[in-house]
Scaffold this motif. Structure first.
Motif, PDB file in Angstrom:
ATOM      1  N   UNK A 100       0.828  -1.198   0.000  1.00 21.46           N
ATOM      2  CA  UNK A 100       0.000   0.000   0.000  1.00 21.46           C
ATOM      3  C   UNK A 100       0.872   1.261   0.000  1.00 21.46           C
ATOM      4  N   UNK A 101       0.272   2.411  -0.310  1.00 27.51           N
ATOM      5  CA  UNK A 101       1.007   3.668  -0.385  1.00 27.51           C
ATOM      6  C   UNK A 101       0.623   4.593   0.765  1.00 27.51           C
ATOM      7  N   UNK A 102       1.616   5.230   1.351  1.00 27.24           N
ATOM      8  CA  UNK A 102       1.391   6.359   2.273  1.00 27.24           C
ATOM      9  C   UNK A 102       2.271   7.476   1.736  1.00 27.24           C
ATOM     10  N   UNK A 103       1.663   8.475   1.099  1.00 27.32           N
ATOM     11  CA  UNK A 103       2.465   9.541   0.501  1.00 27.32           C
ATOM     12  C   UNK A 103       3.482   8.979  -0.468  1.00 27.32           C
ATOM     13  N   UNK A 104       4.762   9.331  -0.258  1.00 23.33           N
ATOM     14  CA  UNK A 104       5.775   8.846  -1.191  1.00 23.33           C
ATOM     15  C   UNK A 104       6.251   7.429  -0.872  1.00 23.33           C
ATOM     16  N   UNK A 105       5.775   6.870   0.241  1.00 23.81           N
ATOM     17  CA  UNK A 105       6.250   5.551   0.655  1.00 23.81           C
ATOM     18  C   UNK A 105       5.353   4.414   0.166  1.00 23.81           C
ATOM     19  N   UNK A 106       5.993   3.343  -0.269  1.00 21.48           N
ATOM     20  CA  UNK A 106       5.300   2.082  -0.515  1.00 21.48           C
ATOM     21  C   UNK A 106       5.622   1.154   0.646  1.00 21.48           C
ATOM     22  N   UNK A 107       4.593   0.510   1.194  1.00 20.90           N
ATOM     23  CA  UNK A 107       4.788  -0.406   2.322  1.00 20.90           C
ATOM     24  C   UNK A 107       4.412  -1.819   1.894  1.00 20.90           C
ATOM     25  N   UNK A 108       5.326  -2.751   2.120  1.00 18.09           N
ATOM     26  CA  UNK A 108       5.083  -4.150   1.746  1.00 18.09           C
ATOM     27  C   UNK A 108       5.519  -5.065   2.874  1.00 18.09           C
ATOM     28  N   UNK A 109       4.669  -6.038   3.229  1.00 16.64           N
ATOM     29  CA  UNK A 109       5.072  -7.014   4.232  1.00 16.64           C
ATOM     30  C   UNK A 109       5.876  -8.141   3.587  1.00 16.64           C
ATOM     31  N   UNK A 110       6.971  -8.494   4.228  1.00 17.20           N
ATOM     32  CA  UNK A 110       7.882  -9.509   3.688  1.00 17.20           C
ATOM     33  C   UNK A 110       7.720 -10.780   4.519  1.00 17.20           C
ATOM     34  N   UNK A 111       6.779 -11.628   4.128  1.00 15.78           N
ATOM     35  CA  UNK A 111       6.404 -12.751   4.981  1.00 15.78           C
ATOM     36  C   UNK A 111       7.391 -13.912   4.896  1.00 15.78           C
ATOM     37  N   UNK A 112       7.835 -14.359   6.072  1.00 13.62           N
ATOM     38  CA  UNK A 112       8.691 -15.551   6.102  1.00 13.62           C
ATOM     39  C   UNK A 112       7.865 -16.825   6.222  1.00 13.62           C
ATOM     40  N   UNK A 113       6.565 -16.686   6.424  1.00 10.46           N
ATOM     41  CA  UNK A 113       5.699 -17.864   6.458  1.00 10.46           C
ATOM     42  C   UNK A 113       5.146 -18.141   7.833  1.00 10.46           C
ATOM     43  N   UNK A 114       4.738 -19.404   8.037  1.00 14.02           N
ATOM     44  CA  UNK A 114       4.099 -19.825   9.289  1.00 14.02           C
ATOM     45  C   UNK A 114       5.086 -20.604  10.147  1.00 14.02           C
ATOM     46  N   UNK A 141      15.813 -11.849   2.087  1.00 12.10           N
ATOM     47  CA  UNK A 141      16.441 -11.691   0.768  1.00 12.10           C
ATOM     48  C   UNK A 141      15.563 -12.249  -0.344  1.00 12.10           C
ATOM     49  N   UNK A 142      14.994 -13.436  -0.104  1.00 12.33           N
ATOM     50  CA  UNK A 142      14.115 -13.998  -1.130  1.00 12.33           C
ATOM     51  C   UNK A 142      12.878 -13.118  -1.320  1.00 12.33           C
ATOM     52  N   UNK A 143      12.434 -12.496  -0.220  1.00  9.18           N
ATOM     53  CA  UNK A 143      11.275 -11.599  -0.316  1.00  9.18           C
ATOM     54  C   UNK A 143      11.583 -10.308  -1.054  1.00  9.18           C
ATOM     55  N   UNK A 144      12.771  -9.769  -0.827  1.00  7.56           N
ATOM     56  CA  UNK A 144      13.142  -8.506  -1.486  1.00  7.56           C
ATOM     57  C   UNK A 144      13.248  -8.686  -2.996  1.00  7.56           C
ATOM     58  N   UNK A 145      13.687  -9.888  -3.402  1.00  9.01           N
ATOM     59  CA  UNK A 145      13.802 -10.181  -4.843  1.00  9.01           C
ATOM     60  C   UNK A 145      12.488  -9.916  -5.567  1.00  9.01           C
ATOM     61  N   UNK A 146      11.393 -10.211  -4.888  1.00  6.20           N
ATOM     62  CA  UNK A 146      10.067 -10.019  -5.494  1.00  6.20           C
ATOM     63  C   UNK A 146       9.867  -8.564  -5.892  1.00  6.20           C
ATOM     64  N   UNK A 147      10.487  -7.657  -5.120  1.00  6.34           N
ATOM     65  CA  UNK A 147      10.334  -6.225  -5.399  1.00  6.34           C
ATOM     66  C   UNK A 147      11.540  -5.659  -6.148  1.00  6.34           C
ATOM     67  N   UNK A 148      12.335  -6.558  -6.717  1.00  4.70           N
ATOM     68  CA  UNK A 148      13.472  -6.137  -7.536  1.00  4.70           C
ATOM     69  C   UNK A 148      14.613  -5.533  -6.728  1.00  4.70           C
ATOM     70  N   UNK A 149      14.683  -5.874  -5.437  1.00  5.95           N
ATOM     71  CA  UNK A 149      15.732  -5.307  -4.575  1.00  5.95           C
ATOM     72  C   UNK A 149      16.722  -6.389  -4.138  1.00  5.95           C
ATOM     73  N   UNK A 150      17.956  -5.970  -3.921  1.00  8.90           N
ATOM     74  CA  UNK A 150      18.968  -6.869  -3.364  1.00  8.90           C
ATOM     75  C   UNK A 150      19.349  -6.344  -1.976  1.00  8.90           C
ATOM     76  N   UNK A 151      20.056  -7.153  -1.179  1.00  6.82           N
ATOM     77  CA  UNK A 151      20.459  -6.695   0.161  1.00  6.82           C
ATOM     78  C   UNK A 151      21.264  -5.391   0.115  1.00  6.82           C
TER      79      UNK A 151
END
Ligand SMILES: [Zn+2]
Length: 282
Positions: A1-15, A85-95
């Motif tokens: 979701x967006x708050x102003x200029x920020x995008x917020x994404x949850x990076x789930x490691x699972x259950x 790291x695997x989650x960030x890949x989804x958003x095209x980001x690296x560590x």
């Protein structure tokens, strides 16, 4: 979701299943369909999610809490595990892209993902270009607890790897409330641990909170005491009351770290004036 200029994404490691001795294991979410008949769930363990938050304005990328970090280490048993790291890949980001890691507190399940063991078996920061922002009080308390080896299930400090970060001066220790950057505030809440902090994200009109273990899941909205888990239940109750009142008034988006299903949403009140979670604003 967006708050102003920020995008917020949850990076789930699972259950995960958290046992009473403080150990975690990966859990098949299908077990939740039959939780009442499960031989361990509820009796010897509880089920929880692990969901760090990515806060990004397109140039500055921030991670709030680092997760368990399973699978990050060289020769890890958990190669196929979801982690930061695997989650960030989804958003095209690296560590390398992460410049700030905010830690609500230093309990193992929030901080273990800060470091990993590299191919030469050296402990290194998971995010080589990041500063790791934590309350000074939290670090001091963690050191004391770690030395006294007091063990509370799900609330323990394992600092061996974090000493590496400290030695390399990767921590930024802060003292109380602080504006990290325009639109991101760190709020010292105490309670769960003496140096526990939460994150407020705002563009001046819309607000969002990342609540850490102050309010770990949507089920904790109306339960003020976590007597076995909170260092100071009274302080936790005071902080929760204030933050929830504020978030309700602001119609802020809440992000939970340990929820299984309703991981974020807006506050509403039911007929009995209890807080409930409304659907996410789009
Ligand atoms: Zn905790």
């Amino acid at each position: 979701m967006k708050i102003g200029r920020f995008t917020l994404e949850q990076l789930s490691e699972g259950f995960f299943e958290l046992f009473k001795d403080g150990t975690f294991s990966k859990m098949d979410p299908a077990r939740l369909n039959n939780a009442a008949e499960d031989p361990t769930l509820g009796r010897y363990s509880s089920a929880l999610g692990i969901d760090p938050l990515l806060i990004s304005d397109g140039t500055t990328h921030i991670v709030a809490d680092a997760g368990l970090g399973w699978g990050l280490d060289q020769k890890s048993l958990y190669n196929e595990t979801s982690n930061l790291i695997t989650n960030l890949e989804i958003f095209g980001l690296t560590p390398d892209d992460i410049s700030i890691v905010i830690l609500t507190h230093l309990h193992y399940d929030h901080a273990a993902g800060c470091t990993r063991v590299d191919s030469s078996f050296k402990t290194t920061p998971t995010f080589p270009n990041a500063r790791y922002v934590v309350q000074k009080k939290e670090w001091e308390f963690a050191l004391k607890e770690f030395q006294s080896k007091s063990e509370i299930s799900g609330a323990d400090y394992r600092l061996d790897e974090l000493f590496r970060l400290a030695a390399d001066e990767r921590f930024e220790f802060i003292d109380g409330n602080k504006t990290l950057t325009d639109g991101i505030d760190l709020i010292l809440t105490g309670g769960h641990t003496p140096g526990h902090q939460i994150v407020k994200i705002t563009d001046g009109i819309q607000m969002a909170y990342f609540l850490g273990d102050l309010i770990p899941t949507e089920h904790h909205l109306n339960h003020y005491a976590m007597k076995t888990l909170d260092f100071s239940p009274l302080e936790a109750k005071k902080s929760k009351t204030l933050i929830l009142r504020e978030a309700y008034r602001e119609q802020a988006q809440l992000f939970f770290y340990h929820s299984l299903f309703n991981k974020n949403g807006l506050l509403a009140k039911d007929r009995n004036r209890n807080y409930i979670l409304k659907e996410e604003r789009r």
